[in-house]
Design an enzyme around this catalytic site. Sequence first.
Site, PDB file in Angstrom:
ATOM      1  N   THR A 145       0.804  -1.222   0.000  1.00 39.86           N
ATOM      2  CA  THR A 145       0.000   0.000   0.000  1.00 39.86           C
ATOM      3  C   THR A 145       0.836   1.271   0.000  1.00 39.86           C
ATOM      4  OG1 THR A 145      -0.134  -0.018   2.420  1.00 39.86           O
ATOM      5  CG2 THR A 145      -1.889  -1.146   1.212  1.00 39.86           C
ATOM      6  N   SER A 196      -5.413   2.313   5.537  1.00 38.48           N
ATOM      7  CA  SER A 196      -5.118   1.118   4.733  1.00 38.48           C
ATOM      8  C   SER A 196      -5.140  -0.164   5.545  1.00 38.48           C
ATOM      9  CB  SER A 196      -3.723   1.274   4.103  1.00 38.48           C
ATOM     10  OG  SER A 196      -2.737   1.380   5.131  1.00 38.48           O
ATOM     11  N   GLU A 241      -6.965  -2.583   6.067  1.00 34.23           N
ATOM     12  CA  GLU A 241      -7.433  -3.817   5.440  1.00 34.23           C
ATOM     13  C   GLU A 241      -6.314  -4.547   4.701  1.00 34.23           C
ATOM     14  OE1 GLU A 241     -11.576  -3.476   3.496  1.00 34.23           O
ATOM     15  OE2 GLU A 241     -10.643  -1.508   3.353  1.00 34.23           O
ATOM     16  N   PHE A 242      -5.288  -3.805   4.273  1.00 34.97           N
ATOM     17  CA  PHE A 242      -4.278  -4.375   3.388  1.00 34.97           C
ATOM     18  C   PHE A 242      -2.846  -4.196   3.903  1.00 34.97           C
ATOM     19  CE2 PHE A 242      -7.846  -2.588   0.887  1.00 34.97           C
ATOM     20  CZ  PHE A 242      -8.432  -3.777   0.493  1.00 34.97           C
ATOM     21  N   SER A 243      -2.590  -3.163   4.682  1.00 37.73           N
ATOM     22  CA  SER A 243      -1.228  -2.914   5.165  1.00 37.73           C
ATOM     23  C   SER A 243      -0.895  -3.836   6.324  1.00 37.73           C
ATOM     24  CB  SER A 243      -1.072  -1.445   5.583  1.00 37.73           C
ATOM     25  OG  SER A 243      -2.006  -1.090   6.588  1.00 37.73           O
ATOM     26  N   ALA A 266       4.259   4.493  10.900  1.00 37.99           N
ATOM     27  CA  ALA A 266       2.870   4.768  10.550  1.00 37.99           C
ATOM     28  C   ALA A 266       2.093   5.412  11.696  1.00 37.99           C
ATOM     29  CB  ALA A 266       2.176   3.466  10.134  1.00 37.99           C
ATOM     30  N   GLU A 273      12.245   1.769   6.125  1.00 39.17           N
ATOM     31  CA  GLU A 273      11.659   1.584   4.790  1.00 39.17           C
ATOM     32  C   GLU A 273      12.345   0.516   3.949  1.00 39.17           C
ATOM     33  OE1 GLU A 273      10.749   5.187   2.719  1.00 39.17           O
ATOM     34  OE2 GLU A 273      10.153   6.246   4.529  1.00 39.17           O
ATOM     35  N   LEU A 282      17.449  -1.554   5.494  1.00 38.69           N
ATOM     36  CA  LEU A 282      18.414  -2.198   6.390  1.00 38.69           C
ATOM     37  C   LEU A 282      18.186  -3.692   6.542  1.00 38.69           C
ATOM     38  CD1 LEU A 282      18.502   0.436   9.297  1.00 38.69           C
ATOM     39  CD2 LEU A 282      19.992   0.303   7.285  1.00 38.69           C
ATOM     40  N   TYR A 325      -3.839  16.592   5.818  1.00 42.91           N
ATOM     41  CA  TYR A 325      -3.920  15.610   4.742  1.00 42.91           C
ATOM     42  C   TYR A 325      -4.581  16.277   3.548  1.00 42.91           C
ATOM     43  CZ  TYR A 325      -4.161  10.648   3.322  1.00 42.91           C
ATOM     44  OH  TYR A 325      -3.981   9.430   2.706  1.00 42.91           O
TER      45      TYR A 325
END
Length: 633
Positions: free
Chosen positions: A214, A279, A281-283, A293, A343, A346, A553
Amino acid sequence: MAAGGSGSGSLQSAAQRRLRILSGHLRGAAEARLSAAQCRGRATGSPLTAEGSQPSTFPKRRQELLKWNGWGYNDSKFIFNKKGQGEFTGKRYRLGGMVFPLLKEWVEKNLGGSLEHKLTPRASLNVNDVPPAIANEEFLQDLQTAKISYSQDAEIRVFRSHGHCLSEIFMVREGMFKRVPDVVVWPECHDDVVKIVEIACKHNVCIIPFGGGTSVSNALECPADEKRTIVSLDTSQMNRIHWIDEKNLTAHVEAGIVGQELERQLNESGYCTGHEPDSMEFSTLGGWVATRASGMKKNIYGNIEDLVIHIKMVTPRGVIQKSCQGPRMSTGPDIHHFILGSEGTLGVITEVTVKIRPIPEYQKYGSVVFPNFERGVACLREVAKQRCAPASIRLMDNVQFQFGYALKPQVASIFTSLLDGLKKFYITKFKGFDPNVLCVATLLFEGDREKVLQHEKQVYDIAAKFGGLAAGEDNGQRGYMLTFVIAYLRDLGMDYYLIGESFETSVPWDRVLDLCRNVKERIVRECKERGVQFPPFATCRVTQTYDAGACVYFYFGFNYRGISDPIHVYDQIEMACRDEIIANGGSLSHHHGVGKLRKQWLKESISDVGFGMLKSIKEYVDPNNIFGSRNLL
């Protein structure tokens, strides 16, 4: 979708709140040390062999359930039906089957859209468009020896070649692929990841971890000039809760678990994490950690860094983890903060211990309408100052309010229509609110019933001091529900030459209004200068509040008819917006991360010395750049 209950003001029954340990899950930390033989559903090592003995959140062939060229589930989408009315398909959401009679008019009036100008996306992927895999046969042989399941199927590789930035989805829809992963691997547990990383180091291949897919920062984009074999390490089969500790209120969980599934399983035992990004439902849990996050209910539960107790990550140098799971340690710089926000540069996050809480007893939605955005921001500032923010409080500007109104489902009865009309009359005529200026805040309260009701009164009393009027529970619940389907609208728009995206920032309170105004004005100005023929969609909301500032946002989109290279134009405008955000005191990102999309501003954001520190860590932990996604640096 909310973890706390099934609807507004819902009381959990005693049976629902009874603390039950998950069936089949391990309870003690000692028992949770799984050996390789205990990995669920060991595959044989040949490409896409048996799925395993227990079901996973998503199958290995996720594209059988999810869109390969858009957002979400294959059976869920917005369409314009034969009558020209908006409609949402499928039965997964409460909006399923609902009709939105105002959507077409809104699109035509505000974006110059027309049902006569329709594009037809590809129904299926043409594998001939996919670049051939760069094979490293020795690497594949070692995977088979280690009994690691993998695939080089073109469709499977494409699915994991991108996140959900506008440019990525646009290119996939057009069948334009620069570089995609060459191999997809599915570890079943931490020990599998250790083996994969060891084999990758041995054969000098590049690994890009893949969680929920996502990302909106180009983090999953394969470097176009990478000559090595690129491996997409899909963590979806690592989705177990190893144990729940009731005494310490913690849970030890594999990083590949999807947010919705994590909450569902914890709810069965009477617990929740409360972490609900849009997100969810998917993350995945690992993705949340990797991007630092934030969730919609962070006011009560905290951001991901507040929830994490312990992290295990596999790197080319070995496994990073702390020796104990104490609530706090003074042992130099916190190594977790090297992992949070890394991200995928590493290593691979494999297991996380998180705080949990009993499911809240009571949950109630609400909403407040303000005469203008300035009053709304002032109210949110006062709520933050008095430290009485509900689980979620989100303020939409007028453009977003009008857009939300266009997504109002078809009225079910004359009584409902009359009631809506009376509410509108009261607000606009009796109270004098201008429909073209007013804004709305949605609220969600959670906790002990008596405390929630006291809390609710306190927030509404503050809102009244800034001219706010209570606008009902239904509006609050509908606004909250729309959060989970809003991304489906972009796919609909792209069918009619409409492209759009979201981006976010955090900013001190004294700069919120200036930043919101200046960024939206910059969007309009940049569109005009770059030949966009139709008025752009530029809107914002204040989504999370803090003592010292807030998250803002933005949604932005435009009709690209008449523009030969719309993605280039869009990218240039978004870059100008990020420049404007930084010039107005905003952060590079609040919760989306940096990826490749925003890394050109990273050194400026953290200083030359700070940037050098990140480089030094990368060079020590991963000297051969095995995790060569090129995010951040």
